[in-house]
Design a protein around this motif. Structure first.
Motif, PDB file in Angstrom:
ATOM      1  N   HIS A 104       1.297  -1.271   0.247  1.00 25.43           N
ATOM      2  CA  HIS A 104      -0.157  -0.274  -0.033  1.00 25.43           C
ATOM      3  C   HIS A 104       0.477   1.588   0.124  1.00 25.43           C
TER       4      HIS A 104
ATOM      5  N   ALA B 124      -2.769   1.958  -4.443  1.00 21.26           N
ATOM      6  CA  ALA B 124      -3.939   1.328  -3.949  1.00 21.26           C
ATOM      7  C   ALA B 124      -5.528   2.071  -5.042  1.00 21.26           C
TER       8      ALA B 124
ATOM      9  N   HIS C  86     -10.674  -6.905   1.297  1.00 18.17           N
ATOM     10  CA  HIS C  86      -8.995  -6.086   1.628  1.00 18.17           C
ATOM     11  C   HIS C  86      -8.712  -6.718   3.136  1.00 18.17           C
TER      12      HIS C  86
ATOM     13  N   HIS D  80      -5.246  -6.612   6.070  1.00 20.57           N
ATOM     14  CA  HIS D  80      -3.922  -5.781   6.238  1.00 20.57           C
ATOM     15  C   HIS D  80      -2.748  -6.881   6.379  1.00 20.57           C
TER      16      HIS D  80
ATOM     17  N   ASP E  99       1.826  -4.521   3.186  1.00 19.66           N
ATOM     18  CA  ASP E  99       0.723  -5.409   2.366  1.00 19.66           C
ATOM     19  C   ASP E  99      -0.198  -5.228   2.980  1.00 19.66           C
ATOM     20  N   CYS E 100      -1.112  -5.360   1.875  1.00 22.73           N
ATOM     21  CA  CYS E 100      -1.805  -5.665   1.896  1.00 22.73           C
ATOM     22  C   CYS E 100      -2.726  -6.934   0.840  1.00 22.73           C
TER      23      CYS E 100
ATOM     24  N   GLU F 255      -5.866  -8.521  -0.837  1.00 30.63           N
ATOM     25  CA  GLU F 255      -6.568  -7.899  -1.928  1.00 30.63           C
ATOM     26  C   GLU F 255      -7.544  -9.323  -2.810  1.00 30.63           C
TER      27      GLU F 255
END
Length: 149
Positions: free
Chosen positions: A63, A69, A87, A89, A94-95, A97
């Motif tokens: 992100h 994003a 979504h 975290h 880092d995320c 999705e």
């Protein structure tokens, strides 16, 4: 439903039995049906042509990558195949999705390629599910109200 006989070596059978135990299959037949269904899904989805299919696009992204994003959100709106997304975290940077998709295979693949090739996106994977397979899985699933579907 048809009954078939297959011959496999002892190591593969042990793997099937282990899969049955780990996932809670009631029989080897249920496990083998799911294995075959998973193996055939991409081909069936590709053969669907312009017929609607479902998909799940999962990817990890940083992100902190400049405007990433926003670009990912814009792509989701632009392609018109995204039905819902989740979504999460994972770390400070880092995320994860996960996007649920519906549309033609080519439209979903185009969307997936656009997302996963962005700088800062890693581990992208598109899982295609032919529409008929989503409705007829061959076994019941329990939902929140306890009713089998």
């Amino acid at each position: 439903m048809q009954r078939i006989t297959i011959t496999i070596d002892d190591d593969l059978l042990a793997g099937v039995d282990q899969l049955c135990e780990q996932r809670g299959y009631g029989s080897r037949s249920e496990a083998v049906r799911d294995i075959v269904r998973s193996a055939l899904a991409p081909t069936r989805a590709a053969e669907a042509g312009s017929a609607p299919c479902y998909g799940a696009l999962s990817y990890v992204y940083s992100h902190g990558t400049r405007d990433l994003a926003r670009r990912l959100t814009d792509e989701g709106h632009h392609h018109g195949v995204s039905v819902a997304s989740m979504h999460v975290h994972l770390t400070r940077d880092d995320c994860l999705e996960v996007a649920v998709l519906r549309g033609s295979v080519s439209a979903m693949q185009t969307y997936a390629d656009t997302v996963t090739t962005q700088r800062g996106v890693r581990y992208g994977h598109l899982h295609l599910i032919p529409e008929g397979d989503a409705r007829h899985t061959g076994h019941d699933h329990q939902h929140g109200d306890g009713a089998a579907n």
